[in-house]
Design a protein around this motif. Sequence first.
Motif, PDB file in Angstrom:
ATOM      1  N   ARG A 195       0.858  -1.193   0.000  1.00  0.00           N
ATOM      2  CA  ARG A 195       0.000   0.000   0.000  1.00  0.00           C
ATOM      3  C   ARG A 195       0.888   1.235   0.000  1.00  0.00           C
ATOM      4  N   MET A 196       0.770   2.007  -1.070  1.00  0.00           N
ATOM      5  CA  MET A 196       1.574   3.203  -1.238  1.00  0.00           C
ATOM      6  C   MET A 196       0.650   4.415  -1.305  1.00  0.00           C
ATOM      7  N   SER A 197       1.153   5.556  -0.859  1.00  0.00           N
ATOM      8  CA  SER A 197       0.380   6.792  -0.923  1.00  0.00           C
ATOM      9  C   SER A 197       1.306   7.956  -1.230  1.00  0.00           C
ATOM     10  N   GLY A 198       0.755   8.962  -1.892  1.00  0.00           N
ATOM     11  CA  GLY A 198       1.522  10.155  -2.232  1.00  0.00           C
ATOM     12  C   GLY A 198       0.591  11.296  -2.545  1.00  0.00           C
ATOM     13  N   GLU A 199       1.113  12.515  -2.419  1.00  0.00           N
ATOM     14  CA  GLU A 199       0.317  13.697  -2.698  1.00  0.00           C
ATOM     15  C   GLU A 199       0.212  13.944  -4.203  1.00  0.00           C
ATOM     16  N   GLU A 200      -0.842  14.599  -4.582  1.00  0.00           N
ATOM     17  CA  GLU A 200      -1.066  14.933  -5.992  1.00  0.00           C
ATOM     18  C   GLU A 200       0.107  15.755  -6.518  1.00  0.00           C
ATOM     19  N   GLY A 201       0.639  15.330  -7.674  1.00  0.00           N
ATOM     20  CA  GLY A 201       1.776  16.008  -8.278  1.00  0.00           C
ATOM     21  C   GLY A 201       3.119  15.423  -7.893  1.00  0.00           C
ATOM     22  N   GLN A 249      -4.727  14.860  -1.767  1.00  0.00           N
ATOM     23  CA  GLN A 249      -4.539  16.267  -2.100  1.00  0.00           C
ATOM     24  C   GLN A 249      -3.532  16.904  -1.150  1.00  0.00           C
ATOM     25  N   PRO A 250      -2.702  17.822  -1.658  1.00  0.00           N
ATOM     26  CA  PRO A 250      -1.754  18.515  -0.771  1.00  0.00           C
ATOM     27  C   PRO A 250      -2.515  19.283   0.296  1.00  0.00           C
ATOM     28  N   PRO A 251      -1.929  19.445   1.470  1.00  0.00           N
ATOM     29  CA  PRO A 251      -2.610  20.206   2.525  1.00  0.00           C
ATOM     30  C   PRO A 251      -2.791  21.653   2.099  1.00  0.00           C
ATOM     31  N   THR A 252      -3.983  22.178   2.339  1.00  0.00           N
ATOM     32  CA  THR A 252      -4.284  23.564   1.969  1.00  0.00           C
ATOM     33  C   THR A 252      -3.793  24.496   3.062  1.00  0.00           C
ATOM     34  N   ILE A 253      -3.202  25.639   2.629  1.00  0.00           N
ATOM     35  CA  ILE A 253      -2.714  26.650   3.567  1.00  0.00           C
ATOM     36  C   ILE A 253      -3.810  27.693   3.731  1.00  0.00           C
ATOM     37  N   MET A 254      -4.376  27.773   4.913  1.00  0.00           N
ATOM     38  CA  MET A 254      -5.491  28.687   5.160  1.00  0.00           C
ATOM     39  C   MET A 254      -4.964  30.094   5.352  1.00  0.00           C
ATOM     40  N   SER A 255      -5.581  31.067   4.635  1.00  0.00           N
ATOM     41  CA  SER A 255      -5.204  32.466   4.782  1.00  0.00           C
ATOM     42  C   SER A 255      -5.771  33.006   6.088  1.00  0.00           C
ATOM     43  N   PRO A 256      -5.061  33.977   6.704  1.00  0.00           N
ATOM     44  CA  PRO A 256      -5.565  34.545   7.966  1.00  0.00           C
ATOM     45  C   PRO A 256      -6.946  35.151   7.788  1.00  0.00           C
ATOM     46  N   VAL A 257      -7.794  34.985   8.787  1.00  0.00           N
ATOM     47  CA  VAL A 257      -9.156  35.504   8.747  1.00  0.00           C
ATOM     48  C   VAL A 257      -9.203  36.810   9.503  1.00  0.00           C
ATOM     49  N   ALA A 258      -9.716  37.864   8.855  1.00  0.00           N
ATOM     50  CA  ALA A 258      -9.837  39.158   9.524  1.00  0.00           C
ATOM     51  C   ALA A 258     -10.773  39.031  10.715  1.00  0.00           C
ATOM     52  N   ALA A 301     -17.812  27.884  12.200  1.00  0.00           N
ATOM     53  CA  ALA A 301     -18.401  26.558  12.029  1.00  0.00           C
ATOM     54  C   ALA A 301     -17.825  25.840  10.830  1.00  0.00           C
ATOM     55  N   ASN A 302     -17.371  26.591   9.811  1.00  0.00           N
ATOM     56  CA  ASN A 302     -16.821  25.974   8.603  1.00  0.00           C
ATOM     57  C   ASN A 302     -15.348  25.646   8.723  1.00  0.00           C
ATOM     58  N   LEU A 303     -14.697  26.082   9.809  1.00  0.00           N
ATOM     59  CA  LEU A 303     -13.285  25.773   9.991  1.00  0.00           C
ATOM     60  C   LEU A 303     -13.108  24.342  10.451  1.00  0.00           C
ATOM     61  N   PRO A 304     -11.880  23.744  10.274  1.00  0.00           N
ATOM     62  CA  PRO A 304     -11.607  22.426  10.839  1.00  0.00           C
ATOM     63  C   PRO A 304     -11.759  22.481  12.346  1.00  0.00           C
ATOM     64  N   PRO A 305     -11.951  21.297  13.016  1.00  0.00           N
ATOM     65  CA  PRO A 305     -12.181  21.282  14.462  1.00  0.00           C
ATOM     66  C   PRO A 305     -11.113  22.012  15.243  1.00  0.00           C
ATOM     67  N   SER A 306      -9.815  21.767  14.900  1.00  0.00           N
ATOM     68  CA  SER A 306      -8.744  22.406  15.660  1.00  0.00           C
ATOM     69  C   SER A 306      -8.795  23.908  15.515  1.00  0.00           C
ATOM     70  N   LYS A 307      -9.096  24.384  14.264  1.00  0.00           N
ATOM     71  CA  LYS A 307      -9.188  25.813  14.028  1.00  0.00           C
ATOM     72  C   LYS A 307     -10.417  26.391  14.710  1.00  0.00           C
ATOM     73  N   ALA A 308     -11.535  25.636  14.649  1.00  0.00           N
ATOM     74  CA  ALA A 308     -12.769  26.142  15.219  1.00  0.00           C
ATOM     75  C   ALA A 308     -12.639  26.307  16.714  1.00  0.00           C
ATOM     76  N   ILE A 309     -11.934  25.377  17.382  1.00  0.00           N
ATOM     77  CA  ILE A 309     -11.799  25.442  18.832  1.00  0.00           C
ATOM     78  C   ILE A 309     -11.008  26.673  19.234  1.00  0.00           C
ATOM     79  N   SER A 310      -9.859  26.862  18.565  1.00  0.00           N
ATOM     80  CA  SER A 310      -9.027  28.005  18.924  1.00  0.00           C
ATOM     81  C   SER A 310      -9.692  29.316  18.538  1.00  0.00           C
TER      82      SER A 310
END
Length: 332
Positions: free
Chosen positions: A139-145, A230-239, A249-258
């Motif tokens: 079983r092998m895995s790799g990111e797109e590209g 898919q490569p991990p997405t880099i989230m831009s800072p939220v104003a 609510a739309n952020l990932p759990p770790s982001k939503a908690i903080s």
Amino acid sequence: MLQLFKLTLSLLPWIPVFLCRVTTDEEFVVLEGGSLTIPCHYDPQYASYVKYWCQGRTREFCSTLARTDDHRMVDPAEQKVSMFDDPVQQLFTVTMNGLKEEDSGWYMCGVEIGSMWKADATTFTNIKVIHGMSVVNSRMSGEEGSSVTVECLYSERYRESEKKWCRSGDWRSCRSTGSAGSYEDSSVTIRDDRSGAFTVTFKRLQIIDTAWYWCSAGQQKIAVHVLVTQPPTIMSPVAPELLTNESVANLPPSKAISSGSTDIFSGYLLVTISSLTIAVVFTILALYSFGMWKKKERNSSPSEAERMKAKFSGFSGGSASVIFLHNDAQDV
């Protein structure tokens, strides 16, 4: 009584066996033509004892293949069987090279006790030499590209056979080394070293490449699963002012908690400070504008004294005439 004594004497030598003073894995499987290293562990009190490796199911009918006190081996790499003892690790290893199918069977790791009252400390393992194929990682895995490399192993009888890489269920996707022993295009590179292994490098991975594939040598094949992520997405800072409940609510759990605690509080604090600052600035500007307007009004409007002076300036000198609205008054 005599028979009981004899039975006790016959069982006494085998007590160390049940105490498992020498251990190894129960079974090893290796491809034909390959090499195998077997680790044999022993108790600390056997560090200075002679160790041996033999083929057979019982000690009485076990053919010794190597011993640690046999110094006739000049180059262990060229030997069919070689041993190495490491007293610090309390371990001796046995390496078997160029294995054939007929080498399959039971083998024994042994520590020679050298006493008539104690049997040697031993343990058995079963070695299976097979022909066919195996794979280092199924079983092998790799990111797109990116790229992944699969290592496919084959037994000696398939050394000169054609090697293939195919997508399962699609025979038209097969890529073959042919007689050259290699293949390369923009998406796949196959290299066969003709020594028991060939590698497949899957390049420029795409999400649609996630599937089961086959490594093939001759009529033998083995399945490999490739997962493309898919490569991990880099989230831009939220104003802070845009960080609403909906966005949290739309952020990932770790982001939503903080964000739901520290970030929202900081956002509200910044918004409050900004609002206060704007209010103060507007107040200052309003006061300044009002002051300037009053000053201009004072400079442009004449005073009461000046108005009175202008009103009666006609009486300050010379003659003056008075006009009466009634004729009687005019006569007087």
